[in-house]
Design an enzyme around this catalytic site. Structure first.
Site, PDB file in Angstrom:
ATOM      1  N   ARG A  23      35.470 -28.850   4.782  1.00 20.40           N
ATOM      2  CA  ARG A  23      36.547 -29.222   5.478  1.00 20.40           C
ATOM      3  C   ARG A  23      36.391 -30.021   6.686  1.00 20.40           C
ATOM      4  O   ARG A  23      37.172 -30.036   7.665  1.00 20.40           O
ATOM      5  CB  ARG A  23      37.510 -27.974   5.316  1.00 20.40           C
ATOM      6  CG  ARG A  23      38.059 -27.236   4.290  1.00 20.40           C
ATOM      7  CD  ARG A  23      38.979 -26.303   4.748  1.00 20.40           C
ATOM      8  NE  ARG A  23      39.230 -25.529   3.591  1.00 20.40           N
ATOM      9  CZ  ARG A  23      39.289 -24.199   3.616  1.00 20.40           C
ATOM     10  NH1 ARG A  23      39.233 -23.539   4.810  1.00 20.40           N
ATOM     11  NH2 ARG A  23      39.592 -23.455   2.457  1.00 20.40           N
ATOM     12  N   ARG A  27      42.386 -30.766   9.697  1.00 16.43           N
ATOM     13  CA  ARG A  27      43.245 -30.371  10.852  1.00 16.43           C
ATOM     14  C   ARG A  27      42.735 -30.089  12.150  1.00 16.43           C
ATOM     15  O   ARG A  27      43.363 -30.259  12.989  1.00 16.43           O
ATOM     16  CB  ARG A  27      44.259 -29.070  10.332  1.00 16.43           C
ATOM     17  CG  ARG A  27      45.051 -29.526   9.060  1.00 16.43           C
ATOM     18  CD  ARG A  27      45.955 -28.537   8.679  1.00 16.43           C
ATOM     19  NE  ARG A  27      45.088 -27.459   8.023  1.00 16.43           N
ATOM     20  CZ  ARG A  27      45.632 -25.975   7.578  1.00 16.43           C
ATOM     21  NH1 ARG A  27      46.660 -25.746   7.703  1.00 16.43           N
ATOM     22  NH2 ARG A  27      44.906 -25.230   6.847  1.00 16.43           N
ATOM     23  N   ARG A  36      47.207 -38.303   8.944  1.00 16.91           N
ATOM     24  CA  ARG A  36      47.963 -37.502   7.837  1.00 16.91           C
ATOM     25  C   ARG A  36      49.715 -37.728   8.338  1.00 16.91           C
ATOM     26  O   ARG A  36      50.534 -37.933   7.280  1.00 16.91           O
ATOM     27  CB  ARG A  36      47.616 -36.235   8.046  1.00 16.91           C
ATOM     28  CG  ARG A  36      48.327 -35.170   7.032  1.00 16.91           C
ATOM     29  CD  ARG A  36      47.947 -33.837   6.895  1.00 16.91           C
ATOM     30  NE  ARG A  36      48.938 -32.954   6.246  1.00 16.91           N
ATOM     31  CZ  ARG A  36      48.626 -31.787   5.835  1.00 16.91           C
ATOM     32  NH1 ARG A  36      47.446 -31.270   6.068  1.00 16.91           N
ATOM     33  NH2 ARG A  36      49.388 -30.841   5.231  1.00 16.91           N
ATOM     34  N   ASP A  73      41.454 -33.601  -3.032  1.00 13.67           N
ATOM     35  CA  ASP A  73      41.843 -32.234  -3.236  1.00 13.67           C
ATOM     36  C   ASP A  73      41.476 -32.004  -4.712  1.00 13.67           C
ATOM     37  O   ASP A  73      41.433 -32.776  -5.605  1.00 13.67           O
ATOM     38  CB  ASP A  73      43.597 -32.139  -2.931  1.00 13.67           C
ATOM     39  CG  ASP A  73      43.505 -30.320  -3.204  1.00 13.67           C
ATOM     40  OD1 ASP A  73      43.550 -29.885  -1.972  1.00 13.67           O
ATOM     41  OD2 ASP A  73      43.903 -29.843  -3.967  1.00 13.67           O
ATOM     42  N   TYR A 151      44.893 -21.746 -10.221  1.00 14.52           N
ATOM     43  CA  TYR A 151      46.145 -22.559 -10.042  1.00 14.52           C
ATOM     44  C   TYR A 151      47.062 -22.678 -10.985  1.00 14.52           C
ATOM     45  O   TYR A 151      48.312 -22.555 -11.146  1.00 14.52           O
ATOM     46  CB  TYR A 151      45.696 -23.657  -9.161  1.00 14.52           C
ATOM     47  CG  TYR A 151      45.404 -23.227  -7.620  1.00 14.52           C
ATOM     48  CD1 TYR A 151      46.110 -23.045  -6.754  1.00 14.52           C
ATOM     49  CD2 TYR A 151      43.626 -23.690  -7.522  1.00 14.52           C
ATOM     50  CE1 TYR A 151      45.605 -22.951  -5.227  1.00 14.52           C
ATOM     51  CE2 TYR A 151      43.328 -23.152  -6.069  1.00 14.52           C
ATOM     52  CZ  TYR A 151      44.127 -22.929  -5.140  1.00 14.52           C
ATOM     53  OH  TYR A 151      43.793 -22.772  -4.010  1.00 14.52           O
TER      54      TYR A 151
END
Length: 345
Positions: A23, A27, A36, A73, A151
């Site tokens: 990652r 962020r 973003r 992703d 998922y």
């Protein structure tokens, strides 16, 4: 030109132990948040090769890591197989029509047909190869079939995995059908990433710890190995990293086997144990607890201890999972510089 990260994956001599962070394009970087915001939302960013390329390169320029990882992703795979994906603020990724029966599985695109739809990923990789410095490696990646299936079956992230695990124990045939179909897509997806320019590929099994150890091989690891075998049959010299999070019991059971190069060690697994069990077969990657990044002092202590443990063995520095969004950028830079300092030959 030689790439230190690729050399380390193949146990070649390197001037220091390379380092990157899961990652790392994310962020905690104000520069990432700006791009973003320009993209409008997370999925738009994944679908925009120019912007995905930009954020993939940011950690190299800002933090100093030795490899870029493709910005994307894991859930773009089931999305392109035909499942409608939304990222809902405060809830995360949502599939509004999760898989419940064989008809749902049969309705999904499979194999190369699905992999061909991920053109924006391959375009991002091609752009990155043009823009990355020659000595910096590019890591491609995928989610493992089990993690993707959770998922697809649950419809969203879960803490209990009860719908998946109900299927595992009451209808294993259906779960295996899902896993097999996802595996076929992932095989082509990985090959197409390599052909677009990925130097190394990593398979993330983020939810590995949801499976009890004596079922892990059947419902996850064997599919990961099938993917690795397929990659090696086409591109034997491309390093493969396996990262199954939370499987220390599986490691202790001597469950790890397969044709890959690097084993990612999560922060909950003692790296000394991983070295004793796996260090003669695989280069190890990891495994600092990501929350140590909140303290430069604790970061240095951990980096020095890992280096002491892994001295003389194949190793790549990384966190034992992804960097958290509120980590100060200065602390991430400190981690990278410390890894390079303690391991310089």
């Amino acid at each position: 030109m030689s790439k230190i990260f690729v050399d380390a994956c193949l146990r070649k001599e390197t001037p220091y132990t390379p380092v990157w962070m899961m990652r790392q394009a994310g962020r905690y970087l104000p520069e990432y948040m700006k791009v973003r915001a320009e993209a409008g939302n997370f999925l738009n960013l994944c679908h925009n090769p120019q912007k995905a390329c930009e954020v993939s390169i940011q950690p190299l320029d800002i933090v100093g890591v030795d490899a870029a990882i493709l910005f994307s992703d894991i859930l773009v795979i089931p999305n392109e197989m035909g499942m409608h994906l939304d990222f809902v603020k405060g809830e995360g990724p949502i599939f509004k029509d999760p898989i419940v029966n064989e008809c749902d599985v049969d309705a999904l695109l499979g194999g190369e047909e699905a992999a061909d739809k991920l053109t924006y990923v391959y375009e991002t990789i091609k752009l990155l190869k043009q823009k990355l410095p020659e000595d910096k490696a590019l890591i491609g990646f995928t989610g493992a079939p089990w993690t993707l299936a959770t998922y697809m079956i649950e419809g969203q992230g879960t803490k209990t995995y009860n719908i998946c695990k109900k299927m595992m124990y009451s209808n294993p045939k259906l779960l295996h059908k899902i896993l097999a179909k996802v595996t076929e897509v992932v095989k082509y997806y990985m090959i197409k990433q390599i052909e677009a320019g990925a130097d190394v590929v990593q398979i993330f099994d983020s939810w590995a710890s949801a499976i009890e150890p004596n079922k892990y091989d059947e419902f996850s690891w064997k599919y990961m190995i099938e993917i690795a075998d397929y990659i090696k049959s086409k591109y034997p010299n491309v390093p493969i990293i396996m990262f199954p999070k939370g499987v220390s019991s599986f490691i202790n059971m001597d469950g790890v086997y397969g044709n890959f190069d690097v084993f990612g060690v999560d922060w909950g697994t003692p790296i000394a144990m991983a070295k004793a069990k796996l260090g003669d077969k695989y280069v190890l990657q990891g495994n600092m607890e990501p929350c140590r990044l909140y303290s430069k002092e604790e970061t240095t202590k951990c980096v020095e201890k890992i280096q002491e443990t892994m001295q003389g063995s194949g190793h790549i520095f990384n966190l034992g999972h992804g960097i958290l969004p509120d980590v100060p950028v200065e602390n991430a830079k400190h981690f990278v510089s410390e890894c390079q300092r303690v391991s310089k030959k």
